[in-house]
Design a protein around this motif. Sequence first.
Motif, PDB file in Angstrom:
ATOM      1  N   ASN A  60       0.851  -1.192   0.000  1.00  0.00           N
ATOM      2  CA  ASN A  60       0.000   0.000   0.000  1.00  0.00           C
ATOM      3  C   ASN A  60       0.888   1.244   0.000  1.00  0.00           C
ATOM      4  OD1 ASN A  60      -2.415  -1.517   0.184  1.00  0.00           O
ATOM      5  ND2 ASN A  60      -2.050  -1.805   2.380  1.00  0.00           N
ATOM      6  N   ASP A  61       0.391   2.315  -0.533  1.00  0.00           N
ATOM      7  CA  ASP A  61       1.191   3.524  -0.709  1.00  0.00           C
ATOM      8  C   ASP A  61       1.508   4.253   0.594  1.00  0.00           C
ATOM      9  OD1 ASP A  61       1.276   3.116  -3.422  1.00  0.00           O
ATOM     10  OD2 ASP A  61      -0.482   4.359  -3.824  1.00  0.00           O
ATOM     11  N   GLY A  62       0.740   4.003   1.643  1.00  0.00           N
ATOM     12  CA  GLY A  62       0.943   4.739   2.876  1.00  0.00           C
ATOM     13  C   GLY A  62       0.377   6.146   2.765  1.00  0.00           C
ATOM     14  N   LYS A  63       0.553   6.921   3.813  1.00  0.00           N
ATOM     15  CA  LYS A  63       0.033   8.286   3.855  1.00  0.00           C
ATOM     16  C   LYS A  63       1.189   9.270   3.933  1.00  0.00           C
ATOM     17  CE  LYS A  63      -3.032  11.617   4.484  1.00  0.00           C
ATOM     18  NZ  LYS A  63      -3.980  12.039   3.439  1.00  0.00           N
ATOM     19  N   GLU A  64       1.295  10.122   2.896  1.00  0.00           N
ATOM     20  CA  GLU A  64       2.375  11.111   2.904  1.00  0.00           C
ATOM     21  C   GLU A  64       2.140  12.130   4.015  1.00  0.00           C
ATOM     22  OE1 GLU A  64       3.595  14.684   0.034  1.00  0.00           O
ATOM     23  OE2 GLU A  64       4.000  12.717  -0.897  1.00  0.00           O
ATOM     24  N   ILE A  65       3.135  12.274   4.884  1.00  0.00           N
ATOM     25  CA  ILE A  65       3.050  13.159   6.042  1.00  0.00           C
ATOM     26  C   ILE A  65       3.738  14.486   5.781  1.00  0.00           C
ATOM     27  CG2 ILE A  65       3.744  13.430   8.463  1.00  0.00           C
ATOM     28  CD1 ILE A  65       1.460  11.453   7.998  1.00  0.00           C
ATOM     29  N   TYR A  66       4.835  14.419   5.056  1.00  0.00           N
ATOM     30  CA  TYR A  66       5.643  15.626   4.839  1.00  0.00           C
ATOM     31  C   TYR A  66       6.475  15.481   3.573  1.00  0.00           C
ATOM     32  CZ  TYR A  66       9.111  19.289   5.579  1.00  0.00           C
ATOM     33  OH  TYR A  66       9.909  20.383   5.416  1.00  0.00           O
ATOM     34  N   LYS A  67       6.706  16.615   2.944  1.00  0.00           N
ATOM     35  CA  LYS A  67       7.549  16.638   1.751  1.00  0.00           C
ATOM     36  C   LYS A  67       8.228  18.003   1.696  1.00  0.00           C
ATOM     37  CE  LYS A  67       7.309  15.565  -3.219  1.00  0.00           C
ATOM     38  NZ  LYS A  67       6.388  15.201  -4.333  1.00  0.00           N
ATOM     39  N   GLY A  68       9.545  18.019   1.889  1.00  0.00           N
ATOM     40  CA  GLY A  68      10.224  19.302   1.851  1.00  0.00           C
ATOM     41  C   GLY A  68      11.558  19.321   2.564  1.00  0.00           C
ATOM     42  N   TYR A  69      11.908  20.505   3.053  1.00  0.00           N
ATOM     43  CA  TYR A  69      13.211  20.766   3.665  1.00  0.00           C
ATOM     44  C   TYR A  69      13.337  20.087   5.017  1.00  0.00           C
ATOM     45  CZ  TYR A  69      17.157  23.598   5.421  1.00  0.00           C
ATOM     46  OH  TYR A  69      18.364  24.030   5.922  1.00  0.00           O
ATOM     47  N   CYS A  70      14.559  19.626   5.321  1.00  0.00           N
ATOM     48  CA  CYS A  70      14.868  19.018   6.605  1.00  0.00           C
ATOM     49  C   CYS A  70      15.878  19.892   7.342  1.00  0.00           C
ATOM     50  CB  CYS A  70      15.485  17.636   6.388  1.00  0.00           C
ATOM     51  SG  CYS A  70      14.542  16.305   7.087  1.00  0.00           S
ATOM     52  N   ASP A  71      15.571  20.268   8.573  1.00  0.00           N
ATOM     53  CA  ASP A  71      16.532  21.018   9.386  1.00  0.00           C
ATOM     54  C   ASP A  71      17.558  20.021   9.909  1.00  0.00           C
ATOM     55  OD1 ASP A  71      17.905  22.781  10.924  1.00  0.00           O
ATOM     56  OD2 ASP A  71      16.325  23.100  12.405  1.00  0.00           O
ATOM     57  N   ASP A  72      18.605  19.805   9.137  1.00  0.00           N
ATOM     58  CA  ASP A  72      19.566  18.733   9.371  1.00  0.00           C
ATOM     59  C   ASP A  72      20.941  19.320   9.692  1.00  0.00           C
ATOM     60  OD1 ASP A  72      21.573  16.573   8.564  1.00  0.00           O
ATOM     61  OD2 ASP A  72      19.702  15.496   8.210  1.00  0.00           O
ATOM     62  N   PRO A  73      21.658  18.771  10.672  1.00  0.00           N
ATOM     63  CA  PRO A  73      22.984  19.319  11.023  1.00  0.00           C
ATOM     64  C   PRO A  73      24.024  19.169   9.920  1.00  0.00           C
ATOM     65  CG  PRO A  73      22.560  17.276  12.217  1.00  0.00           C
ATOM     66  CD  PRO A  73      21.265  17.673  11.574  1.00  0.00           C
ATOM     67  N   ARG A  74      23.726  18.387   8.873  1.00  0.00           N
ATOM     68  CA  ARG A  74      24.661  18.235   7.751  1.00  0.00           C
ATOM     69  C   ARG A  74      24.507  19.344   6.708  1.00  0.00           C
ATOM     70  NH1 ARG A  74      22.869  12.208   6.324  1.00  0.00           N
ATOM     71  NH2 ARG A  74      20.892  13.213   6.882  1.00  0.00           N
ATOM     72  N   ASN A  75      23.453  20.136   6.815  1.00  0.00           N
ATOM     73  CA  ASN A  75      23.178  21.166   5.807  1.00  0.00           C
ATOM     74  C   ASN A  75      24.254  22.260   5.781  1.00  0.00           C
ATOM     75  OD1 ASN A  75      20.858  19.744   5.373  1.00  0.00           O
ATOM     76  ND2 ASN A  75      19.466  21.313   6.147  1.00  0.00           N
ATOM     77  N   THR A  76      24.436  22.837   4.598  1.00  0.00           N
ATOM     78  CA  THR A  76      25.344  23.968   4.419  1.00  0.00           C
ATOM     79  C   THR A  76      24.633  25.026   3.582  1.00  0.00           C
ATOM     80  OG1 THR A  76      26.331  23.246   2.327  1.00  0.00           O
ATOM     81  CG2 THR A  76      27.277  22.325   4.354  1.00  0.00           C
ATOM     82  N   ASP A  77      25.354  26.084   3.243  1.00  0.00           N
ATOM     83  CA  ASP A  77      24.785  27.135   2.389  1.00  0.00           C
ATOM     84  C   ASP A  77      24.514  26.628   0.980  1.00  0.00           C
ATOM     85  OD1 ASP A  77      25.071  28.804   4.525  1.00  0.00           O
ATOM     86  OD2 ASP A  77      26.513  30.164   3.589  1.00  0.00           O
ATOM     87  N   ASN A  78      25.243  25.591   0.561  1.00  0.00           N
ATOM     88  CA  ASN A  78      25.169  25.137  -0.837  1.00  0.00           C
ATOM     89  C   ASN A  78      24.620  23.728  -1.017  1.00  0.00           C
ATOM     90  OD1 ASN A  78      28.307  26.600  -0.652  1.00  0.00           O
ATOM     91  ND2 ASN A  78      26.640  27.600  -1.747  1.00  0.00           N
TER      92      ASN A  78
END
Length: 353
Positions: free
Chosen positions: A273-291
């Motif tokens: 079954n496809d499940g239920k989409e809860i979220y789609k987008g940006y993650c506030d992740d400690p690996r993120n950078t400006d680029n």
Amino acid sequence: KCLLQRASFQRGSQQFNTYLPHIIVQSQSLFIQNFRFLRMADNGNNDEEKKKDESVEQDPNRAIHTKARSSPYTNTTKERFMVSDDKVRWDCEYIDYKPPYYTHPGVINHKSPDPSLEKIKSDSSSIKFKFNELDGKYDRRSHITKYNLDKNNYNLPLNPIGRTGLMGRGWLWRWGPNHAADPIVTRWQRKDNDPKNDIICDNKSGKPILEFVAIERTDGGGWAIPGGMVDAGEQVSRTLKREFGEEAMDTYGIKDENEKKKVKAQLDEFFKNDGKEIYKGYCDDPRNTDNAWMETVAVNFHDTNGDVVGMFNLKAGDDAAKVKWMKIDKDLKLYASHNAFIKSVVELHSAHW
């Protein structure tokens, strides 16, 4: 003010001394009343602001990232340039902003990630990216917006949420969005984990209690939803099943062929079954950078009766230190934006928080 004006007319008379105590007492009384009124009004405003902040916090696409500014950069000694909340957005002028550059050597030396900045500088005429587009087998489109490119830095992508205090890619493989998928597998809490028993409800809220499959990350990031990166050209639906199998059921580590077939059949049945989409987008992740930054699709797969996924033999894979069914409530402290995803699942099922 009126009392003081009245007193000024009495300054030339002996009556002023008799008015003064009354003026002081009445002025103090008025001050206390006004102070209480202002404090009540301020509390009301704070409540409204708190509600506003909570609603924003639930949506990482709208919130000002915080984990993406944590310093030093995750699992390194590299310090980020300090960025205050009011300087995060790119449209806010920050003349003194001079973040250091960092891409982990392991990323640079690996053959799979995007070319390094050094290679781009030395061969900018032949190295071309199709940012904000489907670039061959790599999807460089963001789930949330068409991101800007830095004209002063070889047209590299700019984090759509804002400054992080670090340029480069850090631990991430792709310039721009790095796509992941997070399967949130849930069941109702029951006595002795027996699907035949009644669902347990919280004593205070009276609402049924949810549990989800959680893994402890090996990189020191704590407990998280078992998810991972979407491979080039891979459908998200396949990533969800693959990542759950690898991290929560150790499908890579199963040597017995019969056992491997059994586990595969269980996964195929549950994830058909496809499940239920809860979220789609940006993650506030400690690996993120400006680029470079993380984006994800979080999907809830719920075992209503507890007789399917509840029978899974959970075993941590090589990307996880531990795996377990974890009770869901407001005291959860999870990796990146995972708390927000879990709260959305709670609201979906009208469960205890």
